[in-house]
Motif scaffolding. Structure first.
Motif, PDB file in Angstrom:
ATOM      1  N   HIS A   1       0.804  -1.212   0.000  1.00 14.49           N
ATOM      2  CA  HIS A   1       0.000   0.000   0.000  1.00 14.49           C
ATOM      3  C   HIS A   1       0.847   1.276   0.000  1.00 14.49           C
ATOM      4  N   GLU A   2       1.890   1.255   0.790  1.00 12.75           N
ATOM      5  CA  GLU A   2       2.674   2.474   0.957  1.00 12.75           C
ATOM      6  C   GLU A   2       3.401   2.863  -0.323  1.00 12.75           C
ATOM      7  N   GLN A   3       3.664   1.875  -1.172  1.00  2.00           N
ATOM      8  CA  GLN A   3       4.290   2.076  -2.481  1.00  2.00           C
ATOM      9  C   GLN A   3       5.714   2.610  -2.413  1.00  2.00           C
ATOM     10  N   SER A   4       6.310   2.578  -1.245  1.00  2.00           N
ATOM     11  CA  SER A   4       7.728   2.915  -1.175  1.00  2.00           C
ATOM     12  C   SER A   4       8.507   1.698  -1.651  1.00  2.00           C
ATOM     13  N   SER A   5       9.806   1.874  -1.866  1.00  2.00           N
ATOM     14  CA  SER A   5      10.550   0.741  -2.396  1.00  2.00           C
ATOM     15  C   SER A   5      10.556  -0.402  -1.390  1.00  2.00           C
ATOM     16  N   GLU A   6      10.529  -0.054  -0.104  1.00  2.00           N
ATOM     17  CA  GLU A   6      10.489  -1.102   0.917  1.00  2.00           C
ATOM     18  C   GLU A   6       9.171  -1.876   0.831  1.00  2.00           C
ATOM     19  N   ALA A   7       8.086  -1.111   0.643  1.00  2.00           N
ATOM     20  CA  ALA A   7       6.780  -1.768   0.556  1.00  2.00           C
ATOM     21  C   ALA A   7       6.688  -2.633  -0.694  1.00  2.00           C
ATOM     22  N   LEU A   8       7.277  -2.147  -1.795  1.00  2.00           N
ATOM     23  CA  LEU A   8       7.253  -2.938  -3.018  1.00  2.00           C
ATOM     24  C   LEU A   8       8.016  -4.235  -2.818  1.00  2.00           C
ATOM     25  N   PHE A   9       9.140  -4.123  -2.117  1.00  2.00           N
ATOM     26  CA  PHE A   9       9.916  -5.329  -1.841  1.00  2.00           C
ATOM     27  C   PHE A   9       9.095  -6.303  -1.006  1.00  2.00           C
ATOM     28  N   ALA A  10       8.420  -5.744   0.006  1.00  2.16           N
ATOM     29  CA  ALA A  10       7.592  -6.602   0.861  1.00  2.16           C
ATOM     30  C   ALA A  10       6.510  -7.282   0.022  1.00  2.16           C
ATOM     31  N   GLY A  11       5.900  -6.490  -0.872  1.00  3.01           N
ATOM     32  CA  GLY A  11       4.848  -7.061  -1.706  1.00  3.01           C
ATOM     33  C   GLY A  11       5.368  -8.179  -2.574  1.00  3.01           C
ATOM     34  N   ARG A  12       6.543  -7.968  -3.152  1.00  2.00           N
ATOM     35  CA  ARG A  12       7.117  -8.996  -4.018  1.00  2.00           C
ATOM     36  C   ARG A  12       7.415 -10.261  -3.224  1.00  2.00           C
TER      37      ARG A  12
ATOM     38  N   ALA B   1       2.549 -19.582   7.884  1.00  2.00           N
ATOM     39  CA  ALA B   1       3.785 -18.941   8.360  1.00  2.00           C
ATOM     40  C   ALA B   1       4.576 -19.793   9.336  1.00  2.00           C
ATOM     41  N   TYR B   2       4.656 -21.090   9.094  1.00  2.00           N
ATOM     42  CA  TYR B   2       5.506 -21.912   9.960  1.00  2.00           C
ATOM     43  C   TYR B   2       6.947 -21.727   9.513  1.00  2.00           C
ATOM     44  N   MET B   3       7.848 -21.995  10.414  1.00  2.00           N
ATOM     45  CA  MET B   3       9.262 -21.863  10.069  1.00  2.00           C
ATOM     46  C   MET B   3       9.688 -23.059   9.237  1.00  2.00           C
ATOM     47  N   PRO B   4      10.581 -22.956   8.314  1.00  2.00           N
ATOM     48  CA  PRO B   4      11.392 -21.794   7.951  1.00  2.00           C
ATOM     49  C   PRO B   4      10.765 -20.918   6.868  1.00  2.00           C
ATOM     50  N   PHE B   5       9.484 -21.093   6.592  1.00  2.00           N
ATOM     51  CA  PHE B   5       8.871 -20.261   5.536  1.00  2.00           C
ATOM     52  C   PHE B   5       8.005 -19.163   6.147  1.00  2.00           C
ATOM     53  N   HIS B   6       8.566 -18.477   7.126  1.00  2.00           N
ATOM     54  CA  HIS B   6       7.761 -17.512   7.862  1.00  2.00           C
ATOM     55  C   HIS B   6       8.097 -16.085   7.494  1.00  2.00           C
ATOM     56  N   SER B   7       9.209 -15.864   6.791  1.00  2.00           N
ATOM     57  CA  SER B   7       9.760 -14.509   6.799  1.00  2.00           C
ATOM     58  C   SER B   7       8.912 -13.526   6.002  1.00  2.00           C
ATOM     59  N   TRP B   8       7.944 -14.012   5.211  1.00  2.00           N
ATOM     60  CA  TRP B   8       7.089 -13.053   4.519  1.00  2.00           C
ATOM     61  C   TRP B   8       6.224 -12.273   5.491  1.00  2.00           C
ATOM     62  N   LEU B   9       5.896 -12.892   6.621  1.00  2.00           N
ATOM     63  CA  LEU B   9       4.921 -12.263   7.507  1.00  2.00           C
ATOM     64  C   LEU B   9       5.494 -11.013   8.201  1.00  2.00           C
ATOM     65  N   PRO B  10       6.667 -11.105   8.840  1.00  2.00           N
ATOM     66  CA  PRO B  10       7.218  -9.858   9.409  1.00  2.00           C
ATOM     67  C   PRO B  10       7.451  -8.799   8.331  1.00  2.00           C
ATOM     68  N   THR B  11       7.870  -9.211   7.140  1.00  2.00           N
ATOM     69  CA  THR B  11       8.102  -8.213   6.087  1.00  2.00           C
ATOM     70  C   THR B  11       6.799  -7.526   5.698  1.00  2.00           C
ATOM     71  N   ALA B  12       5.716  -8.299   5.712  1.00  2.00           N
ATOM     72  CA  ALA B  12       4.431  -7.735   5.299  1.00  2.00           C
ATOM     73  C   ALA B  12       3.879  -6.756   6.313  1.00  2.00           C
ATOM     74  N   MET B  13       4.542  -6.617   7.446  1.00  2.00           N
ATOM     75  CA  MET B  13       4.043  -5.712   8.476  1.00  2.00           C
ATOM     76  C   MET B  13       4.144  -4.251   8.065  1.00  2.00           C
ATOM     77  N   ILE B  14       4.729  -4.005   6.904  1.00  2.00           N
ATOM     78  CA  ILE B  14       4.796  -2.634   6.399  1.00  2.00           C
ATOM     79  C   ILE B  14       3.411  -2.142   5.986  1.00  2.00           C
ATOM     80  N   ALA B  15       2.469  -3.050   5.882  1.00  2.00           N
ATOM     81  CA  ALA B  15       1.109  -2.695   5.491  1.00  2.00           C
ATOM     82  C   ALA B  15       0.468  -1.805   6.555  1.00  2.00           C
TER      83      ALA B  15
END
Lengths: 512, 501, 131
Positions: free
Chosen positions: B156-167, B227-241
């Protein structure tokens, strides 16, 4: 009393041919008439094709003798479920593209409007001819009419398109010559050119080297025409530099109609029994799988949107060919037999047609070719971009879009054929599709341009709208909405009776 | 009120967010109307979902199959006790979060609000669709809608960090979607059906042992949303929402859809008996146990409040997987009720984090010294949520952990009980410092700032009320009352259908 | 020698058309000059025409003009169908050549050259690549 519909197959071709000449003459007097004549013709043809389909489904196939000559000697037009279906698809996309072309051609080729529509009608004539004809040599002639008009239309934008068109011309002519050679071999063996007659005369010669060589010539010749990897090299440039509606027709219809020609040759001239003798279809499915991966990977490397879409077409031909290759081994409804291949012919026409028209809209509005220049388009052209998103997620295969249905059915067919490798290929290709389409979507909607970086985010909503005219937008949206609607219809098995009839016609008996 | 035929209710319930989404687009230029539509759709949806409760409680399942997709598979819905629990949770919280969103988005003057509400409605469509779907194919369709519709919310934020999170978000979730599709197709080729059945649809008779384990691994890879480990890291990254997104989607709808899917697979595709025969329960439970502990360790290291909450979510989601993997009636009951209970508690915490952001602009825990004195209601709700996370009475987290604990005993595995207790302890370890900082912390700043700190500066009412309500419910669920009773009865019914007693 | 005669000389028409085809193919692939490519294409097509026509030939046959006398005297005549087909194919080939030549003329106007490599060189910056 025979129904009037029985005359439609020949009318569809002849009316189109006559309208090409009419456009030339009428356009000489008044340039504005060209589009109206073309539109009226295509509308008439499309309605006629619907009647044909209805007639074929309810009454039975139509056989029309040209000039009253009896079949083995005279040319015969035959309409059955297969070509009636392809005819409807091709005329539909032809109609949509002609509606779109009004503004676009006035903008892109202001000097050549009349000649554009003249050749466009010739293109439609050729395509209709390939589908309706029941004579293999006649098919060659129509194949060349199609290709010649396509060369001219591709070249119409000048500059790079000339080179692209020339490459296509050389390769296309070689392909056509191979096809002609195949026809010659069959004629040398049987002395007949009628498709049905050939299918009856050929079986005793199935082991004959000449017949085998003929099949290989057909295969190679049509593979060039349908841009099957590794014979796809002409495709990216030709599709990328043609006017938008021609790109849509090339990707959505022309290569598909060549695929139709191959299906016709493989199943009607040669028969299922012949195909079982050789591992041809196994090889085809492997080629298809390689095309899917290579096409998608090359698409990822592209920076030019239309070239990217063109490579995506290579990959999508891979889907069709893979599905075709599985058609003899998968036998369970609804994914058995030719169903997924024929289904994807329609689906790809819808998706790729929509995507190329959208790419044309960007060029029309702001001369944008490169993906990196699309920043902020999501706000400037919201409706166009939304259509792009729908078609793109359909390509990726998100349910319930048409792309999803195609992929699902091909996957089920591969599982039934015990080819688990293809399942992996198809699933991987979804991800590759995702990579290259998402890049575009992200640039359109999410990335911020340099000028926008300075202003505040909240001011973004005041961007000037620069939407394309309604005449261009409506065809795009028709295709985009059909991407979803057809997906649901496929899932609900609405069009399957047509496909079932095709399968039973070719002796691909189905388990329910 | 118009009576809707029973069998159409799932369809109508899904129609609310779908139509809502369309009207949100139509009214994009008129914010009040647009947000009114959101609220109306959420209220309607909840009331329809709620109307199905009585039928389901009487032991029936509501089935509505629309059209056949392929032989043996219809596109359709089958509402049972377990699905209804999830649907109730998601649709009820949508109402509260909608109210909260209005306050949040307006207070921060966020851009692209129409897109936000539109995608939000679609995401709810996906989540409730997942809950009500009757077979894996329908499930998959809604599961993917959920993935795609949440991408614009993450970025949503559309900053480069947010785009990375989205990807990153798409890369994880769509890749896993591919595995899920593969698993579904393989299941179909083995069983010729994908309908959820409390007895399971796969059996050792239908395929070899190794094939079934292979397919199960595909299923688990398909539910990376959990979001079980080790495939969890998308969730903290998505907190940019934006926070309401993190609250409803990344604490309830999206992640629970993953956990829900795992429970569905364990209970309704494989069936308890087959899971035991294959010995998959122990494997899954150990996996979940590792995540429970591991995520807590990660959480301690986070300073960003939302990221710490995200790791807490990762840990808590594994409780659900863990409970299901115990394959004992109590464990599964615990897993099922942990879905709504955790939803209420975690949403409270996230809404608090959002309120803090709106009221004071602070994101990091280290900056929050003394914030409890300025925002008493918010922080009190936060305390309630934290207690729940740590499993302390009188907050409902205690109840689900109690059941899970009983489940480990039923399964006869004391090491699992130990893991559960250790994890609960660690939950307390990373939540209590926040509370301590908020109420008793002294900021290192000058005395002049101390002047202001004691003034009450709450977030807008439209934000404080929803979080108070969720906090209230988090406590209420501990005590016997109609709402608790309803959820427990649904859970017991689901478990008894599964044949666990 | 017997074998040689049976395989090569008796079927010389096929061999000639194959050789012509290969010459044409070489021209298409190897020549850089676009006009030469078109000539190659023409040779390629002509080879196929030759093959077709030779199919229809009958030893000591006359032209296939249906006449009462021919039928009465029992003359053999060449199979007319390949001729008819090839008439059509020649038209197609002429049309192809015409389009190709007009493309070359336009390219010459745009780029000032008809060498393929130079054209590719000049248009590379516009996103044309080899892949």
């Amino acid at each position: 009393m025979p129904s009037v519909v029985e005359h439609f197959p020949v009318l569809v071709v002849v009316v189109s041919l006559l309208s090409a000449i009419t456009i030339l003459i009428a356009g000489w007097i008044n340039r504005k008439t060209a589009w109206y004549i073309s539109l009226a013709t295509l509308l008439g043809q499309f309605i006629a094709s619907l009647f044909i389909l209805h007639h074929v489904m309810t009454v039975g196939s139509i056989r029309y003798r040209l000039g009253g000559w009896a079949p083995p000697w005279g040319i015969e037009y035959v309409m059955d479920a297969l070509n009636a279906y392809v005819l409807v698809v091709l005329l539909f996309l032809g109609l949509v593209c002609v509606i779109y072309s009004k503004r676009n051609i006035e903008h892109e080729l202001p000097q050549k409007v009349v000649s554009f529509y003249t050749i466009y009608q010739l293109l439609i004539t050729g395509l209709c001819g390939i589908t309706v004809t029941g004579d293999i040599f006649n098919m060659y002639v129509f194949l060349e009419i199609t290709s010649l008009s396509a060369y001219a239309l591709i070249a119409s934008r000048g500059k790079i398109a000339l080179k692209a068109s020339f490459t296509y011309l050389v390769l296309g002519s070689i392909g056509a010559c191979f096809f002609l050679l195949g026809v010659g071999f069959l004629y040398a063996v049987t002395g007949s050119l009628n498709i049905q007659d050939l299918s009856l005369l050929l079986p005793p010669f199935y082991g004959n080297r000449v017949v085998l060589a003929a099949f290989v010539f057909f295969l190679v010749g049509l593979s060039i025409k349908m841009a099957l990897f590794p014979l796809h090299t002409w495709l990216p440039d030709a599709h990328a530099f043609a006017p938008a509606e021609i790109s849509a027709m090339l990707s959505g219809i022309i290569i598909e109609v060549s695929t139709y020609a191959f299906i016709r040759v493989a199943f009607s001239v040669f028969t299922l029994r012949f195909l079982r003798l050789l591992p041809i279809f196994d090889i085809l499915s492997w080629l298809g799988a390689v095309a899917i991966i290579i096409g998608s990977v090359l698409a990822i490397t592209q920076v030019n949107l239309k070239r990217m879409l063109a490579y995506s077409s290579v990959a999508n031909m891979g889907y069709i060919v893979l599905a075709l290759g599985l058609s003899t081994s998968a036998r369970t409804l609804p994914w058995g037999g030719l169903n997924p291949a024929l289904m994807h012919i329609l689906n790809h026409a819808l998706m790729k047609g929509c995507l190329f028209l959208v790419a044309g809209a960007f060029i029309y509005k702001a001369d944008l070719w490169y993906i990196k220049d699309f920043v902020g388009l999501g706000r400037k052209m919201p409706y166009t971009c939304a259509a792009f998103v729908i078609a793109a997620i359909s390509m990726i295969g998100v349910p319930p879009s048409v792309g999803f249905v195609s992929k699902l059915y091909i996957i089920l067919a591969s599982i039934e054929a015990k080819k688990f490798f293809f399942v992996a290929v198809l699933l991987l290709s979804s991800l590759l599709n995702l990579v290259y389409f998402w890049r575009v979507i992200e640039t359109m909607y999410m990335k911020r341009g340099k000028e926008q970086d300075h202003s505040h985010a909240s001011h973004g909503s005041h961007v000037q709208r620069e939407e394309i005219p309604f005449g261009m937008l409506s065809p795009i949206w028709v295709l985009a909405s059909l991407c979803i609607i057809m997906g649901i219809l496929w899932l609900a098995n609405v069009p399957t009776p047509i496909l079932n009839q095709v399968n039973s016609m070719f002796g691909l008996d189905m388990k329910p | 009120m118009i009576e809707i035929p029973e069998s159409l209710r799932p369809v109508v319930a899904l129609g609310c967010p779908a139509l809502g989404a369309i009207f949100i687009l139509v009214f994009s230029k008129r914010p009040n109307l647009r947000e009114g539509v959101t609220l109306l759709a959420s209220l309607l949806q909840f009331s329809i979902v709620f109307s199905m409760v009585s039928t389901v409680l009487s032991g029936e399942t509501i089935q509505s199959y629309l059209f056949p997709v392929i032989p043996g598979i219809h596109f359709g819905f089958r509402v049972d006790a377990f699905g209804l629990m999830f649907a109730l949770t998601a649709s009820f919280l949508w109402i509260l979060v909608s109210i909260y969103s209005i306050g949040y988005m307006r207070a921060l003057q966020e851009h692209a609000q129409t897109r936000y509400y539109f995608c939000f409605a679609l995401a709810i469509l996906g989540a409730v669709g997942v809950a009500l779907s009757g077979n894996l194919v329908t499930f998959y369709i809604f599961y993917e809608i959920l993935t795609v519709s949440t991408y614009p919310l993450v970025a949503h934020e559309q900053s480069s960090e947010a785009l990375f999170a989205g990807r990153k978000y798409l890369a994880y979730l769509l890749t896993s979607g591919v595995f899920l599709l593969a698993a579904i197709v393989l299941t179909y080729s083995i069983a010729q059906t994908t309908d959820f059945n409390p007895k399971g649809i796969l059996s050792l008779a239908s395929s070899s042992r190794s094939a079934l384990i292979f397919v199960f691994i595909f299923f688990i890879l398909g539910f990376v949303k959990a979001a079980y480990m080790p495939f969890h890291s998308w969730l903290p990254t998505a907190m940019i929402a934006p926070t309401p997104v993190s609250a409803l989607l990344h604490a309830v709808a999206v992640v629970k859809a993953g956990a829900f899917g795992i429970v569905r697979t364990v209970g309704y595709i494989y069936g308890i008996d087959l899971m035991r025969q294959l010995g998959l329960g122990g494997m899954l439970a150990s996996f979940a146990g590792l995540t429970m502990i591991g995520a807590s360790l990660f959480a301690i290291a986070q300073d960003n409040l939302k990221k710490r909450l995200a790791y807490s979510t990762i840990s808590q989601l594994s409780y659900i997987i863990f409970g299901a993997a115990l394959l004992s009636p109590m464990g599964i009951t615990g897993a099922m009720i942990h879905i709504p209970f955790h939803a209420f508690m975690k949403i409270t915490l996230f809404l608090c984090a959002g309120s803090i952001l709106v009221a004071s602009g602070k994101k990091n825990i280290s900056e929050m010294a003394g914030i409890g004195r300025r925002m008493p209601i918010t922080m009190f709700a936060f305390v309630v949520g934290s207690f729940g996370m740590s499993g302390l009475p009188p907050v409902s987290g205690f109840v689900s952990k109690w059941f899970l604990g009983l489940g480990t005993l039923e399964a006869g595995n004391l090491s699992f009980l130990f893991v559960l207790l250790l994890s609960s302890f660690m939950d307390a370890v990373y939540f209590f410092p926040i509370i301590h900082t908020a109420f008793f912390g002294r900021s290192g700043d000058t005395e002049s700032r101390m002047h202001e700190t004691n003034k009450i500066e709450e977030a807008p009412m439209s934000m404080v009320i929803p979080l108070s309500i969720t906090a209230f419910f988090s406590v209420v669920f501990t005590f016997p009352n109609p709402a608790t009773d309803l959820l427990l009865r649904l859970a017991r019914m689901a478990v008894s259908q599964l044949g666990g007693g | 020698m017997e074998w040689f005669i049976a395989k090569i000389f008796a079927k010389y028409n096929y061999w000639i058309s194959i050789i012509l085809m290969m010459i044409g193919f070489y021209g298409i692939v190897a020549k850089d000059n676009l006009i030469k490519k078109i000539i190659g294409l023409n040779i390629f097509q002509t080879a196929i025409f030759l093959y077709f026509i030779s199919l229809g030939a009958v030893k000591a046959g006359t032209a296939p003009i249906v006449d009462a006398e021919i039928i009465r005297k029992g003359y053999v005549y060449a199979n007319p169908l390949p001729h008819v087909l090839i008439l059509t194919a020649i038209v197609v080939s002429v049309a192809t050549t015409a389009v190709a030549l007009s493309l070359v003329i336009r390219m010459h106007q745009e780029y000032g050259t008809i060498e393929e490599s130079e054209i590719i060189e000049k248009s590379r910056d516009k996103g044309m690549t080899w892949t």
